[in-house]
Design a protein around this motif. Sequence first.
Motif, PDB file in Angstrom:
ATOM      1  N   PHE A  30      47.309  34.625  38.385  1.00  0.00           N
ATOM      2  CA  PHE A  30      45.847  35.222  37.699  1.00  0.00           C
ATOM      3  C   PHE A  30      46.085  34.734  36.130  1.00  0.00           C
ATOM      4  CE2 PHE A  30      42.983  38.201  35.730  1.00  0.00           C
ATOM      5  CZ  PHE A  30      42.003  38.044  36.653  1.00  0.00           C
ATOM      6  N   SER A  31      46.951  34.854  35.501  1.00  0.00           N
ATOM      7  CA  SER A  31      46.972  34.616  34.188  1.00  0.00           C
ATOM      8  C   SER A  31      46.930  32.938  33.898  1.00  0.00           C
ATOM      9  CB  SER A  31      48.368  35.299  33.530  1.00  0.00           C
ATOM     10  OG  SER A  31      49.471  34.483  33.962  1.00  0.00           O
ATOM     11  N   GLU A  32      47.331  32.433  35.046  1.00  0.00           N
ATOM     12  CA  GLU A  32      47.231  30.718  34.817  1.00  0.00           C
ATOM     13  C   GLU A  32      45.831  30.378  34.766  1.00  0.00           C
ATOM     14  OE1 GLU A  32      49.813  29.091  37.585  1.00  0.00           O
ATOM     15  OE2 GLU A  32      51.588  30.116  36.675  1.00  0.00           O
ATOM     16  N   LEU A  33      44.914  31.183  35.462  1.00  0.00           N
ATOM     17  CA  LEU A  33      43.538  30.823  35.703  1.00  0.00           C
ATOM     18  C   LEU A  33      42.651  30.858  34.197  1.00  0.00           C
ATOM     19  CD1 LEU A  33      42.855  32.468  38.884  1.00  0.00           C
ATOM     20  CD2 LEU A  33      43.547  30.320  38.713  1.00  0.00           C
ATOM     21  N   LEU A  34      41.702  29.849  34.193  1.00  0.00           N
ATOM     22  CA  LEU A  34      40.625  29.970  33.272  1.00  0.00           C
ATOM     23  C   LEU A  34      39.951  31.442  33.334  1.00  0.00           C
ATOM     24  CD1 LEU A  34      39.438  26.322  32.785  1.00  0.00           C
ATOM     25  CD2 LEU A  34      40.934  27.567  31.315  1.00  0.00           C
ATOM     26  N   PRO A  35      39.125  32.123  32.322  1.00  0.00           N
ATOM     27  CA  PRO A  35      38.381  33.317  32.635  1.00  0.00           C
ATOM     28  C   PRO A  35      37.427  33.206  33.839  1.00  0.00           C
ATOM     29  CG  PRO A  35      38.571  32.588  30.322  1.00  0.00           C
ATOM     30  CD  PRO A  35      39.309  31.706  30.961  1.00  0.00           C
ATOM     31  N   ASP A  36      36.769  32.280  33.893  1.00  0.00           N
ATOM     32  CA  ASP A  36      35.734  31.887  34.933  1.00  0.00           C
ATOM     33  C   ASP A  36      36.344  31.830  36.488  1.00  0.00           C
ATOM     34  OD1 ASP A  36      33.656  31.882  33.104  1.00  0.00           O
ATOM     35  OD2 ASP A  36      33.483  29.700  32.991  1.00  0.00           O
ATOM     36  N   ASP A  37      37.588  31.117  36.214  1.00  0.00           N
ATOM     37  CA  ASP A  37      38.113  31.232  37.578  1.00  0.00           C
ATOM     38  C   ASP A  37      38.786  32.786  37.919  1.00  0.00           C
ATOM     39  OD1 ASP A  37      37.629  28.612  37.884  1.00  0.00           O
ATOM     40  OD2 ASP A  37      39.270  27.841  36.914  1.00  0.00           O
ATOM     41  N   GLN A  38      39.044  33.243  36.861  1.00  0.00           N
ATOM     42  CA  GLN A  38      39.633  34.636  37.092  1.00  0.00           C
ATOM     43  C   GLN A  38      38.894  35.525  37.843  1.00  0.00           C
ATOM     44  OE1 GLN A  38      40.921  36.029  33.470  1.00  0.00           O
ATOM     45  NE2 GLN A  38      42.994  35.082  33.597  1.00  0.00           N
ATOM     46  N   GLU A  39      37.499  35.530  37.451  1.00  0.00           N
ATOM     47  CA  GLU A  39      36.258  36.136  38.034  1.00  0.00           C
ATOM     48  C   GLU A  39      36.043  35.864  39.381  1.00  0.00           C
ATOM     49  OE1 GLU A  39      32.693  36.174  35.719  1.00  0.00           O
ATOM     50  OE2 GLU A  39      33.924  36.528  33.723  1.00  0.00           O
ATOM     51  N   LEU A  40      35.981  34.541  39.726  1.00  0.00           N
ATOM     52  CA  LEU A  40      36.108  33.957  40.978  1.00  0.00           C
ATOM     53  C   LEU A  40      37.131  34.269  41.912  1.00  0.00           C
ATOM     54  CD1 LEU A  40      34.242  32.133  42.752  1.00  0.00           C
ATOM     55  CD2 LEU A  40      35.689  30.099  42.035  1.00  0.00           C
TER      56      LEU A  40
END
Length: 184
Positions: A30-40
């Motif tokens: 999760f922490s490796e994802l960009l904010p938009d990708d985290q929401e997705l």
Amino acid sequence: DDDVGREQDPEQLKTQEIQTLFNAIHRLKFSELLPDDQELFIKISRNMFPEIQIDGDSVQSSEEQLQRSLERVCEDSFLDSYPYFCEKVQQLNQMISLYDGILIVGKAFSGKTSMYKVLSRSLGPHDEKKSKEEGFVTTVVANPKSMTIEQLFGYFDSCNEWKDGILATSLRTFSNMNKDDRKW
């Protein structure tokens, strides 16, 4: 405990296994994802695993304690405790607990130093006798761009004897410390 000796419902066991598996994947990636990708990621996870509780849905008590501590340290350090910054510090804490070694990378003035300093101070007790500048984690910061490879790792001198570099010396010091002490 009344549950000792009783078999659990197979559906309940399956849900617990899925929850454990999902939490492991969530904490690792999760922490490796960009904010938009985290929401997705969260939306897809809720659709795929409707029966489980996603880590983002409920903050565990240790994370709540760390959050309160982060806010207190930020205030003491004259920093704003923006939710995004605190979230990244929480994720850094998770990464440190999962991996033996990590690198913090990012653009200049993006908060890398503040992040690890705030986290180190947040993890320790808040004793007023201790200096505000004193950390609760033993840290070694090395900028590999500012030194030679020999200074960083070590080298053989003219007498063919090994001279330790900063990393070797630091690792030796860390290995001689109490195993429960935090070392970064």
